[in-house]
Design a protein around this motif. Structure first.
Motif, short mmCIF file in Angstrom:
data_model
loop_
_atom_site.label_atom_id
_atom_site.label_comp_id
_atom_site.label_asym_id
_atom_site.label_seq_id
_atom_site.Cartn_x
_atom_site.Cartn_y
_atom_site.Cartn_z
N LEU A 82 0.83 -1.22 0.00
CA LEU A 82 0.00 0.00 0.00
C LEU A 82 0.86 1.27 0.00
O LEU A 82 0.48 2.28 -0.58
N SER A 83 2.03 1.19 0.64
CA SER A 83 2.88 2.39 0.67
C SER A 83 3.74 2.54 -0.59
O SER A 83 4.01 3.64 -1.02
N GLU A 84 4.14 1.41 -1.18
CA GLU A 84 5.06 1.47 -2.34
C GLU A 84 4.32 1.62 -3.67
O GLU A 84 4.89 2.10 -4.64
N TYR A 85 3.10 1.12 -3.72
CA TYR A 85 2.37 1.11 -5.00
C TYR A 85 1.06 1.92 -4.85
O TYR A 85 0.06 1.40 -4.36
N PRO A 86 1.09 3.18 -5.30
CA PRO A 86 -0.06 4.06 -5.08
C PRO A 86 -1.34 3.59 -5.77
O PRO A 86 -2.44 3.99 -5.36
N ASN A 87 -1.20 2.73 -6.79
CA ASN A 87 -2.41 2.25 -7.47
C ASN A 87 -3.16 1.22 -6.62
O ASN A 87 -4.27 0.82 -6.98
N TYR A 88 -2.58 0.79 -5.52
CA TYR A 88 -3.26 -0.16 -4.63
C TYR A 88 -4.02 0.59 -3.54
O TYR A 88 -3.47 1.44 -2.86
N GLN A 89 -5.28 0.22 -3.41
CA GLN A 89 -6.14 0.85 -2.41
C GLN A 89 -6.82 -0.27 -1.63
O GLN A 89 -7.43 -1.18 -2.24
N TYR A 90 -6.69 -0.22 -0.31
CA TYR A 90 -7.23 -1.32 0.49
C TYR A 90 -8.73 -1.48 0.30
O TYR A 90 -9.48 -0.50 0.36
N GLY A 91 -9.14 -2.71 0.06
CA GLY A 91 -10.56 -3.00 -0.11
C GLY A 91 -10.98 -2.97 -1.57
O GLY A 91 -11.97 -3.59 -1.95
N VAL A 92 -10.18 -2.23 -2.40
CA VAL A 92 -10.53 -2.12 -3.83
C VAL A 92 -9.78 -3.18 -4.64
O VAL A 92 -10.37 -3.90 -5.44
N ASN A 93 -8.47 -3.26 -4.42
CA ASN A 93 -7.71 -4.29 -5.14
C ASN A 93 -6.76 -5.08 -4.22
O ASN A 93 -5.92 -5.83 -4.70
N ILE A 94 -6.91 -4.90 -2.94
CA ILE A 94 -6.12 -5.72 -1.99
C ILE A 94 -6.90 -5.87 -0.69
O ILE A 94 -7.48 -4.90 -0.20
N ILE A 95 -6.93 -7.11 -0.20
CA ILE A 95 -7.62 -7.41 1.07
C ILE A 95 -6.72 -8.35 1.88
O ILE A 95 -6.11 -9.25 1.31
N ALA A 96 -6.67 -8.15 3.18
CA ALA A 96 -5.92 -9.07 4.05
C ALA A 96 -6.91 -9.77 4.98
O ALA A 96 -7.61 -9.10 5.75
N LEU A 97 -6.99 -11.11 4.88
CA LEU A 97 -7.92 -11.88 5.71
C LEU A 97 -7.25 -12.27 7.03
O LEU A 97 -6.02 -12.35 7.10
N PRO A 98 -8.03 -12.55 8.08
CA PRO A 98 -7.42 -12.85 9.38
C PRO A 98 -6.93 -14.30 9.48
O PRO A 98 -7.22 -15.13 8.62
N PHE A 99 -6.23 -14.57 10.59
CA PHE A 99 -5.75 -15.93 10.87
C PHE A 99 -6.94 -16.88 11.02
O PHE A 99 -7.96 -16.54 11.61
N THR A 100 -6.79 -18.07 10.44
CA THR A 100 -7.81 -19.10 10.58
C THR A 100 -7.14 -20.37 11.09
O THR A 100 -6.15 -20.81 10.49
N ALA A 101 -7.64 -20.93 12.16
CA ALA A 101 -7.06 -22.16 12.71
C ALA A 101 -7.54 -23.36 11.91
O ALA A 101 -8.50 -23.27 11.15
N GLY A 102 -6.84 -24.47 12.05
CA GLY A 102 -7.30 -25.71 11.43
C GLY A 102 -6.49 -26.16 10.24
O GLY A 102 -6.66 -27.28 9.74
N ARG A 103 -5.58 -25.31 9.75
CA ARG A 103 -4.68 -25.63 8.64
C ARG A 103 -5.40 -26.31 7.47
O ARG A 103 -6.16 -25.67 6.78
N GLU A 104 -5.19 -27.61 7.26
CA GLU A 104 -5.76 -28.25 6.07
C GLU A 104 -7.29 -28.13 6.07
O GLU A 104 -7.90 -27.90 5.02
N ALA A 105 -7.89 -28.27 7.26
CA ALA A 105 -9.35 -28.15 7.36
C ALA A 105 -9.78 -26.74 6.96
O ALA A 105 -10.81 -26.55 6.30
#
Lengths: 276, 208, 250
Positions: A108-131
């Motif tokens: 987000l800081s290096e590439y101004p064309n990236y805007q959070y929610g528009v072309n990049i999203i970060a999902l939270p930790f999910t337990a269970g690995r393969e599941a």
């Protein structure tokens, strides 16, 4: 004297190894770094993505593997951003969320064309690995309700465009060795799989790349250094390659010395037996 | 009680596994929805298992402190660290300034240091293990050296090394790894089938 | 039926069929033979040597998540614990996963009861370390100067840490895993190893029950089927015929 070569106190080996490791970090030697065909082909697979293509970017390693994996993350993050793809980041390992945060903020800081929610999203930790991966394949939208920062995902335009795992063009997984992500994700029709892993995990993942199940595969510090060179963003991996080359040379030397000592000792023992 | 301890887990396992396996083979929309739901539950249960880990650590170390074992001081340090991380994390979430500082400058270096010790162990392991005691050991040693020579600078000055290493990597190594993977996968299928059908109850503290 | 899973379903059905057939046959005949596993002999040798030296042996499952490997490891743990009980030798167990602690305690207790040595069991030797498993394991091996070191389960880089820590005391080392990324390390550093499926076969050899024998037999039969398919497939593809590949993907 030569016999003693087979029984050197390991603490001496450790001391010599430390000197060989630290010296090139303080005074870089600048040894040449060749690029393997595997790295070139892996680079080409990401390079073939078109702007707007949808990519999963999995960050699945803990701080223990940071030295090898963070340089890979940065180099591949650069490449994905340069291609202008839409990224959905995720993590399934306890502690990996911090690297996901860091690469999200970096892009987000290096590439101004990236805007959070528009072309990049970060999902939270999910337990269970393969599941958890199986759950992504079965019902991605049902599994996640909030993002890494705790914000409701249904307020993000990119998330509202996505219907499920089948919408994605590629899954890029940076993991600390195992293949538990690959089994579920390979069930998604048409999803190309790409993997970066630690050096010790290479023997597990290499057959999967060789068989064509993965379109890209790099490993260890060397893989990161090659990728840094390919995206023309030299970083910490390229700098550390001098250390790795020196380390390998030293290990080979230790192996040879150990064997000389062992052979001399074995011959002496055989001779002594013969005399009896 | 016996039913809850030994029979119920088998019934739950069989029911959930049957739906998940069946929807993999047969296209029945209702089963697919149910399987997705079960997989989501699995994720929730896995998260609870992490909490169980905290309980396990507290129980073990508290026991050591209360018995005044010689290592009680280390147990106290563990519990204090756990409490600090837990308190800060709950108070300001994992995105807070203090928690991020703790993670970046305490947990991260300690974990990385622990892994970095492998560097020393691999050095001494190579020195100790790669002795030409027999033909197998010789093959192992030569392969290891080739693998080291194919990375980085050596491949520039010794261009034949990567070619031989690539052959070792692509043919015998891959063949061996595939054989191990297929064999192990079949054994895992066998174990999974035994667990699903309740024929194997080792994980429930019983035999068969 | 869903697309692309027909052959997988046939293989699964074949597996189940062979599993029940060979299990039932074993019930009738009681016959099961597998080649001798060097690693089992080495485990006994290690415990024998530990007894002579008056030192303990060390056991760990590694740090991987709970999976099928643990089920085979429990049987091998019971074997090692029985020998330790028989010879009055301590076995220290380092554990990373909390859910494995009660199962481990149960397995060891059972082994000691069968040997009639429950009064000699040191319950404090089952040690849960959680995330600090690796440094704690190295510390334990060094402080106790173990004479035998066993690591069987889902192994990661901790295998090399364990091998080198125990090598300083010339411990006899036996390890086993199906995590292919660790096999080169344990092959180089240990006295004997279980490679992948060997762990399961060894478990069946130690305690041959219809279920275990059926499972090993079914895996073996399918191994042979797969080898046959690979040979035929390779020959067909070489001759430019992809019909087998098409059939498998149906």
């Amino acid at each position: 004297m030569i016999k003693k070569l087979s029984d050197i106190d390991v603490r001496w080996l450790y001391l010599i190894m430390v000197i060989f490791a630290i010296y090139p970090l303080l005074r870089p030697i600048g040894l040449p770094l060749p690029i393997t065909d595997r790295a070139r082909n892996s680079f080409a697979a990401i390079d073939a993505l078109r702007p707007g293509d949808l990519v999963f970017f999995g960050i699945d390693y803990s701080p223990t593997q940071e030295a090898e994996m963070w340089p890979q993350t940065l180099a591949i993050g650069h490449h994905l951003a340069q291609r202008g793809v839409k990224m959905v980041m995720l993590n399934m390992i306890e502690g990996a969320y911090r690297y996901e945060e860091r690469i999200r903020d970096f892009i987000l800081s290096e590439y101004p064309n990236y805007q959070y929610g528009v072309n990049i999203i970060a999902l939270p930790f999910t337990a269970g690995r393969e599941a958890a991966f199986n759950s992504i394949v079965a019902d991605l939208k049902g599994l996640y309700q909030v993002d890494l920062a705790g914000a409701a995902l249904n307020t993000l335009p990119l998330w509202n465009e996505i219907t499920g795992a089948g919408d994605f063009d590629m899954y890029v997984e940076l993991a600390d060795a195992p293949d538990w992500w690959l089994r579920p994700m390979s069930q998604v029709p048409g999803l190309k799989l790409w993997n970066g892993t630690v050096a010790s995990g290479a023997s597990t993942m290499a057959p999967l790349y060789q068989s064509g199940q993965m379109v890209g595969f790099i490993y260890g510090m060397a893989g990161a250094a090659e990728y840094e060179a390919l995206v023309k963003k030299p970083g910490s991996a390229a700098a550390a390659m001098d250390t790795q080359s020196m380390g390998h040379a030293l290990i080979i030397l230790f192996v040879i010395l150990g064997n000389i000592g062992y052979i001399v000792q074995r011959n002496a023992e055989a001779k002594a037996k013969g005399r009896k | 009680m016996q039913f809850v301890k030994s029979k119920l887990p088998v019934v739950v396992t069989f029911g959930a596994a049957f739906i998940i396996v069946a929807q993999y083979y047969f296209n029945i929309p209702a089963w697919k929805t149910l399987a997705a739901e079960f997989l989501r539950w699995n994720v929730i249960i896995a998260a609870f298992a992490l909490a169980l880990g905290i309980g396990g650590i507290v129980k073990l170390h508290w026991g050591r402190i209360s018995r005044r074992q010689p290592t009680a001081v280390y147990s106290a340090a563990t519990l204090i660290t756990l409490a600090i991380f837990l308190f800060v994390g709950l108070y300001e979430t994992t995105r807070g300034k203090t928690y991020t500082w703790l993670y970046d400058f305490i947990y991260n270096p300690v974990a990385a240091t622990s892994y970095a010790t492998t560097f020393f162990f691999i050095t001494s392991a190579a020195y100790r293990a790669f002795r030409i005691k027999n033909s197998y050991a010789a093959v192992l040693m030569i392969s290891a050296i080739l693998m080291m020579l194919q990375v980085g600078v050596f491949s520039v000055y010794l261009p034949v090394a990567p070619k031989i290493a690539a052959w070792v990597w692509n043919i015998p190594t891959t063949a061996g790894m595939r054989a191990v993977t297929i064999g192990a996968a079949l054994s895992v299928v066998g174990n999974a089938f035994r667990v699903i059908t309740g024929l194997e109850r080792g994980h429930l503290g019983g035999g068969e | 039926m869903n697309a692309g899973v027909t052959v997988s379903f046939i293989v699964f059905a074949l597996f189940v069929g062979v599993f029940y057939y060979s299990g039932a046959r074993f019930k009738q005949t009681g016959k099961f033979s597998a080649r001798k596993f060097e690693a089992l002999g080495k485990m006994e040798e290690a415990i024998g040597r530990a007894t002579e030296m008056g030192k303990p042996v060390h056991w760990s499952y590694g740090m991987g998540a709970f999976d099928a490997q643990y089920l085979a490891a429990f049987v091998l743990l019971e074997y090692a614990a029985s020998l330790c009980a028989k010879y009055d030798t301590r076995m220290i167990v380092s554990i990373a996963l909390p859910e494995v602690v009660p199962m481990t305690e149960e397995v060891i207790r059972k082994a000691y009861i069968e040997q009639g040595k429950l009064d000699t069991l040191h319950t404090e030797d089952v040690r849960f370390w959680g995330g600090s498993h690796n440094p704690a394991m190295i510390g334990t091996i060094s402080r106790e100067q173990v004479a035998g070191n066993f690591m069987i389960g889902s192994l990661f880089h901790e295998s090399i840490l364990s091998i080198e820590a125990a090598a300083r005391y010339n411990a006899i080392q036996v390890m086993g895993t199906q995590n292919t990324h660790q096999l080169p390390f344990i092959a180089a550093g240990c006295d004997a190893i279980f490679i992948g499926a060997e762990m399961f076969a060894a478990a069946a050899q130690l305690e041959p029950t219809p279920v275990r024998v059926g499972s090993v037999w079914a895996a073996d039969v399918l191994n042979v089927v797969f080898v046959g398919l690979m040979i035929i497939g390779a020959l067909l593809v070489t001759a430019g015929n992809t019909s087998l590949k098409t059939l498998i993907l149906k």
